[in-house]
Design a protein around this motif. Structure first.
Motif, PDB file in Angstrom:
ATOM      1  N   MET A   1       8.207  27.378 -51.632  1.00 48.20           N
ATOM      2  CA  MET A   1       7.945  28.494 -50.680  1.00 48.20           C
ATOM      3  C   MET A   1       7.229  27.637 -49.468  1.00 48.20           C
ATOM      4  O   MET A   1       6.490  26.597 -49.364  1.00 48.20           O
ATOM      5  N   ILE A   2       7.494  27.996 -48.108  1.00 47.92           N
ATOM      6  CA  ILE A   2       7.291  27.414 -46.904  1.00 47.92           C
ATOM      7  C   ILE A   2       6.280  28.370 -46.165  1.00 47.92           C
ATOM      8  O   ILE A   2       6.335  29.494 -46.169  1.00 47.92           O
ATOM      9  N   THR A   3       5.737  27.798 -45.399  1.00 48.37           N
ATOM     10  CA  THR A   3       4.667  28.627 -44.136  1.00 48.37           C
ATOM     11  C   THR A   3       5.212  27.977 -42.898  1.00 48.37           C
ATOM     12  O   THR A   3       5.295  26.815 -42.499  1.00 48.37           O
ATOM     13  N   LEU A   4       5.416  29.015 -42.002  1.00 44.76           N
ATOM     14  CA  LEU A   4       5.815  28.648 -40.578  1.00 44.76           C
ATOM     15  C   LEU A   4       4.553  28.457 -39.955  1.00 44.76           C
ATOM     16  O   LEU A   4       3.881  29.439 -39.569  1.00 44.76           O
ATOM     17  N   ASP A   5       3.952  27.380 -39.413  1.00 44.82           N
ATOM     18  CA  ASP A   5       2.612  27.122 -38.931  1.00 44.82           C
ATOM     19  C   ASP A   5       2.540  27.210 -37.476  1.00 44.82           C
ATOM     20  O   ASP A   5       1.761  28.047 -37.023  1.00 44.82           O
ATOM     21  N   SER A   6       3.434  26.986 -36.680  1.00 41.79           N
ATOM     22  CA  SER A   6       3.569  27.200 -35.179  1.00 41.79           C
ATOM     23  C   SER A   6       4.979  27.260 -34.706  1.00 41.79           C
ATOM     24  O   SER A   6       6.029  26.424 -35.254  1.00 41.79           O
ATOM     25  N   ILE A   7       5.329  27.904 -33.493  1.00 36.98           N
ATOM     26  CA  ILE A   7       6.423  27.534 -32.661  1.00 36.98           C
ATOM     27  C   ILE A   7       5.788  27.269 -31.356  1.00 36.98           C
ATOM     28  O   ILE A   7       4.976  27.937 -30.871  1.00 36.98           O
ATOM     29  N   GLN A   8       6.376  26.406 -30.800  1.00 33.17           N
ATOM     30  CA  GLN A   8       6.224  25.592 -29.592  1.00 33.17           C
ATOM     31  C   GLN A   8       7.493  25.548 -28.835  1.00 33.17           C
ATOM     32  O   GLN A   8       8.273  25.031 -29.453  1.00 33.17           O
ATOM     33  N   ILE A   9       7.222  25.914 -27.569  1.00 31.46           N
ATOM     34  CA  ILE A   9       8.541  25.659 -26.606  1.00 31.46           C
ATOM     35  C   ILE A   9       7.743  24.933 -25.257  1.00 31.46           C
ATOM     36  O   ILE A   9       6.542  25.325 -24.767  1.00 31.46           O
ATOM     37  N   GLU A  10       8.494  24.249 -25.103  1.00 32.44           N
ATOM     38  CA  GLU A  10       8.137  23.219 -23.848  1.00 32.44           C
ATOM     39  C   GLU A  10       9.101  22.906 -22.940  1.00 32.44           C
ATOM     40  O   GLU A  10      10.405  22.766 -23.501  1.00 32.44           O
ATOM     41  N   GLY A  11       8.971  22.487 -21.868  1.00 29.33           N
ATOM     42  CA  GLY A  11      10.162  22.068 -20.819  1.00 29.33           C
ATOM     43  C   GLY A  11       9.439  21.422 -19.757  1.00 29.33           C
ATOM     44  O   GLY A  11       8.182  21.454 -19.236  1.00 29.33           O
ATOM     45  N   LEU A  12      10.433  21.013 -18.754  1.00 28.81           N
ATOM     46  CA  LEU A  12      10.267  20.497 -17.556  1.00 28.81           C
ATOM     47  C   LEU A  12      10.950  21.056 -16.493  1.00 28.81           C
ATOM     48  O   LEU A  12      12.193  21.358 -16.483  1.00 28.81           O
ATOM     49  N   ALA A  13      10.296  21.612 -15.521  1.00 25.28           N
ATOM     50  CA  ALA A  13      11.081  22.098 -14.250  1.00 25.28           C
ATOM     51  C   ALA A  13      10.671  21.553 -12.959  1.00 25.28           C
ATOM     52  O   ALA A  13       9.998  20.569 -12.938  1.00 25.28           O
ATOM     53  N   THR A  14      11.341  21.684 -11.893  1.00 25.20           N
ATOM     54  CA  THR A  14      11.358  20.989 -10.870  1.00 25.20           C
ATOM     55  C   THR A  14       9.659  21.063 -10.494  1.00 25.20           C
ATOM     56  O   THR A  14       9.163  20.079  -9.543  1.00 25.20           O
ATOM     57  N   SER A  15       9.168  22.192 -10.457  1.00 25.23           N
ATOM     58  CA  SER A  15       7.664  22.316  -9.894  1.00 25.23           C
ATOM     59  C   SER A  15       6.878  21.650 -11.173  1.00 25.23           C
ATOM     60  O   SER A  15       5.480  21.902 -10.712  1.00 25.23           O
ATOM     61  N   GLY A  16       7.077  21.245 -12.271  1.00 30.88           N
ATOM     62  CA  GLY A  16       6.194  20.805 -13.330  1.00 30.88           C
ATOM     63  C   GLY A  16       6.629  21.243 -14.742  1.00 30.88           C
ATOM     64  O   GLY A  16       7.639  22.015 -14.890  1.00 30.88           O
ATOM     65  N   GLY A  17       5.824  20.872 -15.403  1.00 26.64           N
ATOM     66  CA  GLY A  17       5.982  21.082 -16.961  1.00 26.64           C
ATOM     67  C   GLY A  17       5.545  22.660 -17.314  1.00 26.64           C
ATOM     68  O   GLY A  17       4.459  23.072 -16.551  1.00 26.64           O
ATOM     69  N   PRO A  79       6.088  30.238  -5.324  1.00 25.76           N
ATOM     70  CA  PRO A  79       6.883  31.223  -4.410  1.00 25.76           C
ATOM     71  C   PRO A  79       8.312  31.317  -4.652  1.00 25.76           C
ATOM     72  O   PRO A  79       8.843  32.358  -4.656  1.00 25.76           O
ATOM     73  N   GLU A  80       8.862  30.112  -5.263  1.00 26.29           N
ATOM     74  CA  GLU A  80      10.231  30.141  -5.333  1.00 26.29           C
ATOM     75  C   GLU A  80      10.640  29.902  -7.020  1.00 26.29           C
ATOM     76  O   GLU A  80       9.683  28.866  -7.588  1.00 26.29           O
ATOM     77  N   PRO A  81      11.462  30.245  -7.467  1.00 22.56           N
ATOM     78  CA  PRO A  81      11.621  29.878  -9.081  1.00 22.56           C
ATOM     79  C   PRO A  81      12.064  28.452  -9.057  1.00 22.56           C
ATOM     80  O   PRO A  81      12.607  27.929  -7.994  1.00 22.56           O
ATOM     81  N   SER A  82      11.537  27.608 -10.095  1.00 18.58           N
ATOM     82  CA  SER A  82      11.824  26.348 -10.367  1.00 18.58           C
ATOM     83  C   SER A  82      13.183  26.163 -11.306  1.00 18.58           C
ATOM     84  O   SER A  82      13.297  26.791 -12.305  1.00 18.58           O
ATOM     85  N   THR A  83      13.908  25.114 -11.077  1.00 16.47           N
ATOM     86  CA  THR A  83      15.024  24.908 -11.706  1.00 16.47           C
ATOM     87  C   THR A  83      14.447  23.996 -13.036  1.00 16.47           C
ATOM     88  O   THR A  83      13.626  23.163 -12.925  1.00 16.47           O
ATOM     89  N   VAL A  84      15.008  24.489 -13.999  1.00 16.71           N
ATOM     90  CA  VAL A  84      14.660  23.903 -15.300  1.00 16.71           C
ATOM     91  C   VAL A  84      15.496  22.622 -15.527  1.00 16.71           C
ATOM     92  O   VAL A  84      16.758  22.520 -15.560  1.00 16.71           O
ATOM     93  N   LEU A  85      14.616  21.460 -15.501  1.00 16.33           N
ATOM     94  CA  LEU A  85      15.443  20.173 -16.065  1.00 16.33           C
ATOM     95  C   LEU A  85      15.748  20.006 -17.493  1.00 16.33           C
ATOM     96  O   LEU A  85      16.595  19.493 -17.872  1.00 16.33           O
ATOM     97  N   SER A  86      14.718  20.449 -18.272  1.00 19.82           N
ATOM     98  CA  SER A  86      14.920  19.967 -19.693  1.00 19.82           C
ATOM     99  C   SER A  86      14.106  21.081 -20.302  1.00 19.82           C
ATOM    100  O   SER A  86      12.884  21.376 -19.877  1.00 19.82           O
ATOM    101  N   SER A  87      14.387  21.457 -21.667  1.00 15.95           N
ATOM    102  CA  SER A  87      13.454  22.459 -22.403  1.00 15.95           C
ATOM    103  C   SER A  87      13.876  22.223 -23.900  1.00 15.95           C
ATOM    104  O   SER A  87      14.827  21.856 -24.155  1.00 15.95           O
ATOM    105  N   SER A  88      13.075  22.400 -24.626  1.00 12.56           N
ATOM    106  CA  SER A  88      13.088  22.248 -26.132  1.00 12.56           C
ATOM    107  C   SER A  88      12.090  23.284 -26.851  1.00 12.56           C
ATOM    108  O   SER A  88      11.089  23.706 -26.313  1.00 12.56           O
TER     109      SER A  88
END
Lengths: 679, 177
Positions: A1-17, A79-88
């Motif tokens: 049996m398993i336990t899901l401890d966490s879900i993490q989403i991260e990424g980098l956009a033009t205005s920052g992470g 003020p403007e949406p940022s372009t996503v450069l990478s995400s995971s």
């Protein structure tokens, strides 16, 4: 049996992470956040990190199951949406034996691989990069699912497909039983099940797999394999019998070497008698005997030709040769006449069959007209005296629907009879054509012999020419019979091979008795959960009549449970099914991962009663004491949250407006800024 | 007494004797050809396709032509014979080779005559010398055909009727020559 401890989403956009993290503990938890917070984003990450995006009906490695905020542009408060450069996204899983696993898969970027960090109970970590989709189960070293199954302690299961080959049971086949997504998951039990892989009875196999019924799956797969082999053998038998019949017809023998009946019957029938024995019995033909007799005759003729004395006064050779030609011509004429008659019969029968088909169609249409009443004149009245006209006055009648139905039956019987007649005529035609060909060949030889004999001078030469022609004819006959013998031998070899394949067809294994215990545990849990969820069609009195049919579809009495109760019962049914399966698997030591995700169960029906029933379920002891992890993603009111918390239900309420938040920028290291460049 | 009850009565009589009756009522059920509804639908379809408007804008058709058309429509396997018959009308030599059995067969279709009498008596059609005219009572004839078409009934018959439109049907043919 398993336990899901966490879900993490991260990424980098033009205005920052940017990032988002939600952590869980064991047992039941409710994750409550307002709509559009990003709960479903977190839920989608589970299927994505398991490499099971196929459940969303999208192509492999296609991240379109995620919103554009993770793929194209994200609003991070600028003020403007940022372009996503990478995400995971990253999942942290812990096994009951203390091993843990981090699964990280890119959303924007190279998503064809999954980065795996595996830690054992001593804390030793090993990192690997595994293929998310390509050969995910087949690649022993680089396939993610192959690794994940081993990590979970699951066995690789091969099943039959509709294409006749075999395939694995993939995680995307099992996920629909414990992962109920917001968009489609609530529409039916196993609504996300993948059918396009062509695995036969995959929905049933998935349930049996999670219940640990590997024996039951083996029996089921064996039955399916047998059914496939059976169908293939039937088809081979049909082709083989057609070949036998047509080959023997070519030799002028009409037989009934049929492939009707089941494989066992055909094998018994075909084993009982060899082709040669049948030919000897029905047509008095034994190729070996025939060849021996022809060889003996050829030897005698050869001796006559080369060594025996010749009676110079014997002038019968031309007459005998001529008589043979006449006899063969008469035979050919008779056969041609028979052939023409049969052809005419065949044509006429075909015309009759076509007219019968048309009459059946007309009668069927008339029956429809009678039963629906469309286009019928219900009554006609005299335009002058307005009295109803009785068709009987005009010697007319309208038949009843019953009468038309019986007429159709009679026509259909006639049609079947006619079809059988046509088959018999066609067989007779083939036989006559074969006989005619054989007679034509004989006639040609006899005419050549006659020409040679008549052109010889003197009785001695005539007799020699006659004997030589006879010898040539007998030798050709030997060749013919030898060729027939080899064809018959080849057919018999094919038949023997088929019989041996048929005898290898194993009888299907019985379902192991152990599985009955697993199924029964599932059923007991299912009844319990249905009552706990408050399914309106299931009461304490009738709960014992809830059962699963052969396809594990829940039924109450003789009706499908899905069609009973109110509209909002549908989601209660699905939730009860998912939780009961996890519960039963836990009790019988099955292979369920011990994780159930329910995404937005309250949004499935706006009915307040539905909401109230679900919240009541959450505070019941049954829900509080769940032995497996259950994550309910939903949106609750403040009052509902505090009420649940008071009753000991953990409610996670992530902070912020959205799940994904900007990562605060850190100050650069304190370095002396370069001197401005003079312009 | 209907045919079925006659058979049952006969079976009962035989049962009292030493015979062992075995009744197969479906064998004595009349063919679809003898059903009034079926014939009315076919006549309506023939009329719809082949009738022409006269000076007074009434739709009409030659009675004999209607008789031939409906005869072929319900026996569409005869269509090739009629085509051959029609094609050979100017060639006596060729005409002799085409089937003769149909030529007068349709003239003896007395059921059609009764169906027409019934329709005339009911005001669906009016006899006008050699023609039959759509009397236009509530457009019932047209409605019958429209319902048949919309329910996709008797498709083969309707196709034959349309195919017959491409054949030249002469007065000699209508007389069975």
């Amino acid at each position: 049996m398993i336990t899901l401890d966490s879900i993490q989403i991260e990424g980098l956009a033009t205005s920052g992470g940017f990032s988002g993290l939600v952590s869980f503990s064991k047992g039941l938890q409710v994750i409550s956040a307002h709509n559009a917070f990003g709960k479903s984003l977190a839920v989608t990450a589970v299927a994505w990190c398991f490499g099971a995006e196929a459940v969303f009906g999208i192509p492999d490695n296609d991240a379109s199951c995620f919103p554009p905020a993770l793929r194209d542009e994200i609003d991070l408060g600028d003020p403007e949406p940022s372009t996503v450069l990478s995400s995971s996204c990253t999942l942290k899983l812990t096994h009951s034996d203390k091993r843990s696993l981090l699964l990280k898969r890119a959303i924007k970027g190279d998503c064809t691989t999954i980065e795996v960090s595996e830690s054992d109970e001593k804390g030793t970590t090993r990192r690997s990069l595994l293929s998310a989709r390509t050969l995910t189960m087949q690649d022993q070293f680089g396939g993610f699912q192959r690794f994940f199954y081993e990590w979970l302690g699951w066995t690789r299961q091969r099943v039959t497909t509709y294409r006749g080959n075999e395939a694995d049971v993939y995680i995307e086949n099992l996920l629909p039983l414990f992962y109920i997504d917001q968009d489609e998951g609530w529409t039916d039990i196993q609504a996300l099940q993948i059918t396009r892989y062509g695995q036969q009875q995959i929905a049933e196999i998935a349930i049996e797999y999670l219940l640990g019924g590997t024996g039951a799956i083996a029996a089921r797969v064996e039955r399916l394999r047998n059914a496939q082999s059976n169908a293939a053998l039937k088809e081979t038998a049909r082709l083989l019998s057609e070949r036998v019949v047509s080959t023997l017809l070519r030799f002028g023998w009409r037989t009934s070497w049929s492939s009707q009946g089941n494989v066992g019957d055909v094998a018994r029938r075909w084993s009982a008698e060899k082709l040669t024995a049948m030919l000897a019995r029905d047509f008095n033909f034994d190729p070996a005997e025939e060849i021996a007799s022809l060889r003996e005759r050829a030897a005698k003729l050869r001796e006559t030709l080369t060594g025996s004395p010749i009676d110079a006064s014997n002038a019968s050779a031309p007459a005998a040769a001529s008589q043979k030609v006449i006899g063969l011509k008469e035979q050919r004429h008779r056969l041609s006449e028979d052939l023409n008659t049969s052809r005419r019969q065949c044509d006429e029968s075909a015309t009759l069959l076509s007219s019968l088909e048309e009459r059946i169609q007309a009668a069927s249409d008339l029956l429809r007209l009678k039963t629906t009443g469309i286009g019928r004149i219900d009554h006609l009245e005299c335009p002058t005296c307005h009295r109803d006209l009785n068709p009987a006055t005009f010697a007319l009648s309208s038949q009843s629907a019953d009468s038309v139905e019986r007429h159709i039956e009679a026509l259909k019987r006639d049609r079947d009879l006619l079809k059988r007649n046509i088959s018999a005529i066609e067989a007779s035609l083939a036989q006559l054509a074969a006989e005619l060909t054989s007679v034509n060949t004989e006639l040609l030889e006899a005419e050549r012999a006659l020409m040679t004999v008549t052109s010889s001078i003197g009785t001695v030469r005539e007799q020699l020419a006659q004997t030589a022609a006879d010898l040539a004819s007998v030798e050709r006959s030997i060749d013919r019979v030898q060729s027939m013998q080899s064809e018959i031998t080849e057919l018999q070899t094919n038949i023997d091979t088929w019989i041996s394949s048929a005898s290898r067809l194993q009888t299907a294994e019985n379902v192991p008795q152990d599985f009955e215990r697993r199924r029964s545990a599932f059923l007991t849990s299912f009844r319990k959960y249905l009552l706990a969820f408050g399914h309106s069609a299931v009461t304490v009195a009738n709960a014992s009549t809830v059962d699963f049919d052969e396809q594990y579809i829940p039924i109450l009495g003789s009706r499908r449970l899905r069609s009973l109760g109110s509209a909002s019962d549908q989601s209660r049914l699905i939730a009860a099914h998912a939780l009961a399966l996890a519960d039963a698997s836990d009790k019988v030591g099955g292979m369920h991962p011990g994780l159930v995700i329910l995404d937005e169960p309250l949004q499935q029906n706006p009915d307040p009663q539905h909401r109230s029933l679900f919240l009541k379920f959450l505070v019941k002891d049954l829900a509080k004491t769940l032995a497996f992890q259950t994550l309910v993603f939903t949106s609750l009111t403040g009052q509902e949250i505090s009420s649940l918390r008071k009753q000991g239900i953990p409610v996670i309420t992530p902070e912020g407006k959205h799940f994904l938040t900007p990562i605060p920028k850190t100050e650069p290291p304190d370095e002396s800024s370069p001197a401005p460049i003079p312009v | 007494m209907s045919i079925e009850s006659s058979v049952s009565a006969l079976a009962q009589l035989l049962a009292n004797s030493t015979a062992s009756p075995y009744a197969r009522p479906e064998r004595v059920t009349p063919s679809t050809f003898y059903d009034l509804d079926y014939r009315v639908c076919v006549v309506a379809a023939c009329f719809e396709v082949h009738a022409k408007e006269d000076e007074a804008r009434y739709r009409r058709i030659l009675s004999a032509k209607l008789k031939l058309l409906q005869f072929i429509a319900i026996r569409s396997w005869l269509f090739p014979i009629v085509r051959e018959w029609s094609a050979s009308r100017d060639d006596p030599q060729r005409s002799a080779w085409s089937s003769q059995s149909l030529r007068r067969g349709f003239l003896g279709d007395s059921m059609h005559d009764e169906v027409i009498n019934y329709m005339v008596a009911g005001g669906l059609l009016v006899k006008a010398q050699s023609h039959l005219v759509d009397a236009g009572v509530d457009f019932r004839l047209r409605d019958i055909n429209r319902n048949v078409v919309s329910s996709a009934l008797f498709a083969r018959e309707r196709k034959t009727i349309v195919d017959l439109k491409n054949l030249t049907i002469t007065n000699a043919m209508l007389e069975g020559w």
